[in-house]
Design a protein around this motif. Structure first.
Motif, PDB file in Angstrom:
ATOM      1  N   LEU A 130       2.782  45.026 -35.082  1.00  0.00           N
ATOM      2  CA  LEU A 130       3.448  44.377 -35.492  1.00  0.00           C
ATOM      3  C   LEU A 130       3.916  42.833 -35.776  1.00  0.00           C
ATOM      4  O   LEU A 130       3.668  41.945 -36.709  1.00  0.00           O
ATOM      5  N   VAL A 131       4.839  43.198 -34.179  1.00  0.00           N
ATOM      6  CA  VAL A 131       5.307  42.225 -34.049  1.00  0.00           C
ATOM      7  C   VAL A 131       4.686  41.154 -33.538  1.00  0.00           C
ATOM      8  O   VAL A 131       4.869  40.356 -34.004  1.00  0.00           O
ATOM      9  N   ALA A 132       3.312  41.390 -32.875  1.00  0.00           N
ATOM     10  CA  ALA A 132       2.482  40.553 -32.474  1.00  0.00           C
ATOM     11  C   ALA A 132       2.136  39.902 -33.637  1.00  0.00           C
ATOM     12  O   ALA A 132       2.024  38.312 -33.401  1.00  0.00           O
ATOM     13  N   GLU A 133       1.602  40.239 -34.467  1.00  0.00           N
ATOM     14  CA  GLU A 133       0.627  39.771 -35.710  1.00  0.00           C
ATOM     15  C   GLU A 133       1.454  38.675 -36.613  1.00  0.00           C
ATOM     16  O   GLU A 133       1.091  38.129 -37.023  1.00  0.00           O
ATOM     17  N   ALA A 134       3.142  39.561 -36.580  1.00  0.00           N
ATOM     18  CA  ALA A 134       4.326  38.769 -37.741  1.00  0.00           C
ATOM     19  C   ALA A 134       3.965  37.317 -36.567  1.00  0.00           C
ATOM     20  O   ALA A 134       4.376  36.221 -37.394  1.00  0.00           O
ATOM     21  N   MET A 135       4.059  36.843 -35.468  1.00  0.00           N
ATOM     22  CA  MET A 135       3.729  35.988 -34.468  1.00  0.00           C
ATOM     23  C   MET A 135       3.649  34.648 -34.664  1.00  0.00           C
ATOM     24  O   MET A 135       3.210  34.113 -34.554  1.00  0.00           O
TER      25      MET A 135
ATOM     26  N   VAL B 189       6.960  30.905 -43.602  1.00  0.00           N
ATOM     27  CA  VAL B 189       6.659  31.633 -42.525  1.00  0.00           C
ATOM     28  C   VAL B 189       6.760  33.245 -42.043  1.00  0.00           C
ATOM     29  O   VAL B 189       5.671  33.813 -42.194  1.00  0.00           O
ATOM     30  N   ALA B 190       7.846  33.483 -42.989  1.00  0.00           N
ATOM     31  CA  ALA B 190       8.680  34.378 -43.241  1.00  0.00           C
ATOM     32  C   ALA B 190       7.681  35.458 -43.731  1.00  0.00           C
ATOM     33  O   ALA B 190       7.336  37.266 -43.760  1.00  0.00           O
ATOM     34  N   MET B 191       7.117  35.081 -45.248  1.00  0.00           N
ATOM     35  CA  MET B 191       6.517  35.571 -45.967  1.00  0.00           C
ATOM     36  C   MET B 191       5.154  35.720 -45.130  1.00  0.00           C
ATOM     37  O   MET B 191       4.191  37.031 -45.371  1.00  0.00           O
ATOM     38  N   LEU B 192       4.584  34.795 -44.460  1.00  0.00           N
ATOM     39  CA  LEU B 192       2.917  35.125 -44.266  1.00  0.00           C
ATOM     40  C   LEU B 192       3.371  35.926 -42.873  1.00  0.00           C
ATOM     41  O   LEU B 192       2.343  36.762 -42.886  1.00  0.00           O
ATOM     42  N   GLY B 193       4.110  35.649 -42.093  1.00  0.00           N
ATOM     43  CA  GLY B 193       4.243  36.838 -40.610  1.00  0.00           C
ATOM     44  C   GLY B 193       3.903  38.538 -41.660  1.00  0.00           C
ATOM     45  O   GLY B 193       3.979  39.502 -41.233  1.00  0.00           O
ATOM     46  N   CYS B 194       4.926  39.361 -43.004  1.00  0.00           N
ATOM     47  CA  CYS B 194       4.601  39.620 -43.248  1.00  0.00           C
ATOM     48  C   CYS B 194       3.495  40.466 -43.802  1.00  0.00           C
ATOM     49  O   CYS B 194       2.970  41.296 -43.868  1.00  0.00           O
ATOM     50  N   ILE B 195       2.833  39.422 -44.557  1.00  0.00           N
ATOM     51  CA  ILE B 195       1.496  39.329 -45.363  1.00  0.00           C
ATOM     52  C   ILE B 195       0.713  39.755 -44.351  1.00  0.00           C
ATOM     53  O   ILE B 195      -0.281  40.991 -44.240  1.00  0.00           O
ATOM     54  N   THR B 196       0.224  39.128 -43.651  1.00  0.00           N
ATOM     55  CA  THR B 196       0.086  39.085 -42.114  1.00  0.00           C
ATOM     56  C   THR B 196       0.177  40.446 -41.253  1.00  0.00           C
ATOM     57  O   THR B 196      -1.035  41.323 -41.521  1.00  0.00           O
TER      58      THR B 196
ATOM     59  N   VAL C 138      -8.066  43.386 -43.060  1.00  0.00           N
ATOM     60  CA  VAL C 138      -7.744  42.410 -43.974  1.00  0.00           C
ATOM     61  C   VAL C 138      -6.028  41.104 -44.145  1.00  0.00           C
ATOM     62  O   VAL C 138      -6.437  40.790 -44.149  1.00  0.00           O
ATOM     63  N   GLY C 139      -5.403  42.097 -43.035  1.00  0.00           N
ATOM     64  CA  GLY C 139      -4.370  41.249 -42.666  1.00  0.00           C
ATOM     65  C   GLY C 139      -5.079  39.539 -41.997  1.00  0.00           C
ATOM     66  O   GLY C 139      -3.998  38.773 -42.706  1.00  0.00           O
ATOM     67  N   GLY C 140      -5.417  39.627 -41.100  1.00  0.00           N
ATOM     68  CA  GLY C 140      -5.712  38.266 -40.360  1.00  0.00           C
ATOM     69  C   GLY C 140      -6.249  38.004 -41.954  1.00  0.00           C
ATOM     70  O   GLY C 140      -6.610  36.492 -41.421  1.00  0.00           O
ATOM     71  N   VAL C 141      -7.262  38.478 -42.023  1.00  0.00           N
ATOM     72  CA  VAL C 141      -8.172  37.833 -43.800  1.00  0.00           C
ATOM     73  C   VAL C 141      -7.018  37.080 -44.410  1.00  0.00           C
ATOM     74  O   VAL C 141      -7.541  35.598 -44.530  1.00  0.00           O
ATOM     75  N   ILE C 142      -6.162  37.702 -45.395  1.00  0.00           N
ATOM     76  CA  ILE C 142      -5.673  36.759 -45.948  1.00  0.00           C
ATOM     77  C   ILE C 142      -4.014  36.104 -45.093  1.00  0.00           C
ATOM     78  O   ILE C 142      -4.128  34.980 -46.327  1.00  0.00           O
ATOM     79  N   ARG C 143      -4.484  36.233 -43.861  1.00  0.00           N
ATOM     80  CA  ARG C 143      -3.470  35.387 -42.963  1.00  0.00           C
ATOM     81  C   ARG C 143      -4.472  33.594 -42.918  1.00  0.00           C
ATOM     82  O   ARG C 143      -3.956  32.786 -43.516  1.00  0.00           O
ATOM     83  N   ASP C 144      -5.417  33.543 -42.903  1.00  0.00           N
ATOM     84  CA  ASP C 144      -6.486  32.782 -42.540  1.00  0.00           C
ATOM     85  C   ASP C 144      -6.403  32.248 -44.336  1.00  0.00           C
ATOM     86  O   ASP C 144      -6.816  31.220 -44.224  1.00  0.00           O
TER      87      ASP C 144
END
Length: 210
Positions: A16-21, A37-44, A133-139
Motif C-alpha cells: 500500500l505504501v509503495a503504491e501510494a508513493m 498528490v494525497a488523493m491520488l495516493g489513496c485512490i491508487t 484496478v487501483g493502477g487503472v484509476i491512477r492512469d
C-alpha cells in the motif's frame, strides 16, 4: 474459510505504501497540488479493494472499516514530495514492490469472494479487480493509457495467482502453503515478464490502411 491475514498483512501494508508513493510520483509529473498528490495516493492504493467491495456488496469498504489506511496511504504520498529526488532512484525496488502488491491484493480479493461463497469466476475476477484496478484509476486520472491495457502481463499474472490460490484451497491444502506458493509463483511470473519484456498480443487496426 482459510485465515491467511497474518501472512498477508505486513506485505499488504508495504505494498500500500509503495503504491501510494508511485502514485505520488505520477501526480508530480502532472504538476498536481499537495491535495491531489494525497488523493491520488489513496485512490491508487485503495481503489482496487474499494471497487471489489462495491461490486460484491461487501460493506463497509475496507478503508471505512480501517480508517488508518487513509492516513497510511495519504501520508506515504505526501512523504514522497519531500523524498522525490531520492525515491525515483529506486525504480527497480518499486517494480518488485508493485509485483508483490499485485499478488498479495489478488489473494486478498479472492479471500473476500470465497468468504461470500461466490462462484469460481467471480472469485477470480474479484482477485483481479483488487490487484489491478487501483493502477487503472491512477492512469486514467493522470490521462495515461492504463498499464493494464498496454499489453504487459499484469492482469494475466493476477489471474494465474488467483487460480493457483483457489485451486489449492479447494483441494484442501494448507492455506498458508497455498498462499505462499501462489504468491511466489505470481511474483516470479510478473518479474520474469518485466525482465524478458513478455507481452500479450496486440490488436492493431488502422482504418486508413489499404
Amino acid at each position: 474459510m482459510p485465515h491467511t491475514e497474518a501472512l498477508l498483512f505486513p506485505l499488504a501494508m508495504i505494498a500500500l505504501v509503495a503504491e501510494a508513493m508511485t502514485a505520488a510520483l505520477a501526480a508530480g509529473r502532472r504538476k498536481m497540488d499537495w491535495l491531489g498528490v494525497a488523493m491520488l495516493g489513496c485512490i491508487t492504493a485503495l481503489g482496487g479493494g474499494s471497487m471489489r467491495d462495491m461490486l460484491l456488496g461487501h460493506y463497509p469498504l475496507w478503508w471505512v472499516k480501517s480508517p488508518y489506511l487513509l492516513l497510511l496511504t495519504g501520508g506515504a504520498a505526501l512523504l514522497t514530495i519531500g523524498l522525490a529526488r531520492v525515491v525515483h532512484r529506486f525504480h527497480a525496488l518499486f517494480l518488485v514492490l508493485d509485483a508483490i502488491g499485485l499478488v498479495v491484493f489478488t489473494i486478498m480479493g479472492c479471500n473476500i469472494a470465497l468468504a461470500m461463497d461466490q462462484p469460481l469466476l467471480i472469485v477470480v475476477v474479484a482477485g483481479m479487480i483488487t490487484g489491478c484496478v487501483g493502477g487503472v484509476i491512477r492512469d486514467v486520472l493522470c490521462n495515461d493509457v492504463p498499464l493494464l491495457f498496454r499489453a504487459e502481463l499484469y492482469a494475466s499474472v493476477s489471474i494465474v495467482t488467483g487460480l493457483l490460490y483457489i485451486g489449492g484451497i479447494k483441494y484442501g491444502f494448507s492455506p498458508d502453503l497455498v498462499t505462499l506458493v501462489a504468491a511466489v509463483t505470481g511474483l516470479v511470473f510478473r518479474l520474469l515478464a518485466i525482465r524478458l519484456k513478455l507481452e500479450m498480443p496486440k490488436f492493431i487496426y488502422d482504418s486508413d490502411a489499404k
